[in-house]
Write a protein that holds these residues in place. Structure first.
Motif, short mmCIF file in Angstrom:
data_model
loop_
_atom_site.label_atom_id
_atom_site.label_comp_id
_atom_site.label_asym_id
_atom_site.label_seq_id
_atom_site.Cartn_x
_atom_site.Cartn_y
_atom_site.Cartn_z
N UNK A 9 9.43 71.04 20.04
CA UNK A 9 8.83 70.13 20.05
C UNK A 9 8.75 69.52 19.27
N UNK A 10 8.07 68.25 18.21
CA UNK A 10 8.26 67.51 16.96
C UNK A 10 6.59 66.66 16.84
N UNK A 11 6.20 66.82 15.48
CA UNK A 11 5.32 66.10 15.27
C UNK A 11 4.74 65.01 15.82
N UNK A 12 5.76 64.02 16.49
CA UNK A 12 5.17 62.84 17.11
C UNK A 12 4.86 63.35 17.82
N UNK A 13 4.91 64.11 19.03
CA UNK A 13 4.20 64.82 20.59
C UNK A 13 3.12 65.59 19.64
N UNK A 14 2.37 66.45 18.71
CA UNK A 14 2.24 66.96 18.59
C UNK A 14 0.98 65.23 17.92
N UNK A 15 1.08 64.22 17.44
CA UNK A 15 0.75 62.79 17.32
C UNK A 15 0.08 62.21 18.54
N UNK A 16 0.23 62.46 20.16
CA UNK A 16 0.43 61.74 21.23
C UNK A 16 -0.45 62.90 21.41
N UNK A 17 -0.15 64.25 21.59
CA UNK A 17 -1.67 64.77 22.38
C UNK A 17 -2.89 64.09 21.41
N UNK A 18 -3.03 64.70 20.07
CA UNK A 18 -4.11 64.18 19.55
C UNK A 18 -4.45 62.88 20.31
N UNK A 19 -3.96 61.80 20.59
CA UNK A 19 -4.07 60.64 20.39
C UNK A 19 -4.72 60.48 21.53
N UNK A 20 -3.82 61.50 22.57
CA UNK A 20 -4.48 61.62 23.81
C UNK A 20 -6.34 61.80 24.04
N UNK A 21 -6.36 62.92 23.68
CA UNK A 21 -7.52 63.48 23.15
C UNK A 21 -9.09 62.40 22.40
N UNK A 22 -8.33 61.78 22.05
CA UNK A 22 -9.36 60.53 21.24
C UNK A 22 -9.23 60.35 20.19
N UNK A 23 -8.57 60.96 19.06
CA UNK A 23 -8.30 61.73 17.99
C UNK A 23 -7.54 60.43 17.33
N UNK A 24 -8.10 59.51 15.94
CA UNK A 24 -7.14 58.16 16.09
C UNK A 24 -5.73 58.90 14.63
N UNK A 25 -5.17 59.86 15.01
CA UNK A 25 -4.23 60.62 14.91
C UNK A 25 -3.07 59.78 13.68
N UNK A 26 -2.79 59.62 12.48
CA UNK A 26 -1.96 59.81 11.57
C UNK A 26 -0.78 60.07 11.69
#
Length: 288
Positions: free
Chosen positions: A210-227
């Motif tokens: 996996x990559x950090x972009x996939x980690x960001x996608x998970x954060x966004x799906x959880x409702x976190x405004x991840x940058x």
């Protein structure tokens, strides 16, 4: 102390050998000599001691220990942005505390979670040398989360790739931060730098995700405004530098090779330059 300062990292690639950067050091050197000094201390853009004009800085603590400043990074800056003087930091998977010690001060209260007691002992020792209030919790995150207090900022560096169930891990990070969560992860899996060696010795194609972009996608799906911000850690190779024999031994074990192939492995490691700078992602979000 020079009147000239090191520039902010978003004005010029400060980790490259650019002539404009050397000019600032030259001006500082000449300024010091005109005042009768041999050299000058230079501050960074935030007023922290960075270096001399042509030398590194070493600090000696009251108990006689020698320390060098931790190089600043985008991850440290994102955490420091929201910290008030004396603020609190929770360091998940702390190790010896590099992620939290780099932002102390302004942080004044530090809490660490790690599964190795010797790492927590080192963390407490480092915090004491910086005059910070420190607490340590032995265990895995989020298993011990219920025992751990909240903090203004939660930092978690180079841990995510070791997490089997990332969703509750992220949720616990968010729940323990009053202001911001800052994660740091390599742009590719820490072991993916050995992919070429797996191909060479075993003809195996190893995955990169996996990559950090996939980690960001998970954060966004959880409702976190991840940058997600990316940068190059030029100090990486120096931090992980090992004696040649130990580097070969570790690579041999990871690649499931026998000792009689050490010479071939040594040549391959040299060709791959496995201690080169690493691309890093800083993933951060403000807590709602």
């Amino acid at each position: 102390i020079s009147n000239w300062r090191k520039p902010p990292p978003n004005t010029i690639p400060w980790d490259t050998k650019a002539s404009g950067l050397y000019m600032i050091n030259t001006l500082s050197k000449h300024e010091a000599e005109q005042q009768g000094y041999a050299d000058s201390l230079m501050l960074d853009h935030q007023g922290n001691i960075a270096e001399a004009t042509g030398a590194n800085i070493f600090f000696k603590t009251a108990n006689g220990e020698i320390h060098t400043p931790i190089p600043d990074s985008l991850s440290h800056q994102r955490a420091r942005e929201v910290l008030e003087p004396g603020g609190s930091v929770l360091d998940i998977g702390s190790g010896g505390g590099r992620a939290s010690m780099a932002i102390t001060p302004p942080a004044g209260t530090l809490t660490a979670v790690d599964h190795q007691q010797e790492m927590l002992d080192e963390f407490l020792k480092s915090a004491e040398s910086r005059g910070a209030i420190a607490h340590a919790y032995l265990g895995d995150w989020p298993d011990v989360a219920a025992l751990v207090p909240e903090a203004d900022v939660v930092v978690c560096h180079h841990v995510a790739y070791n997490v089997a169930d990332i969703v509750p891990f992220l949720q616990a990070l968010n729940a323990h931060a009053r202001k911001r969560v800052v994660m740091e992860v390599p742009m590719s899996h820490p072991m993916s730098n050995m992919n070429a060696l797996w191909k060479k010795f075993w003809d195996l194609d190893r995955p990169i995700p996996p990559t950090p972009y996939q980690l960001q996608d998970i954060c966004l799906a959880l409702g976190f405004d991840a940058v997600l911000d990316t940068w190059e850690d030029q100090a990486w190779g120096a931090r992980v530098d090992l004696p040649e024999e130990e580097r070969i031994r570790r690579a041999r074990v990871r690649l499931c090779l026998t000792k009689d192939r050490d010479a071939e492995l040594a040549a391959a490691l040299l060709a791959e330059k496995d201690a080169k700078p690493r691309s890093i992602a800083t993933l951060w979000w403000d807590v709602k």
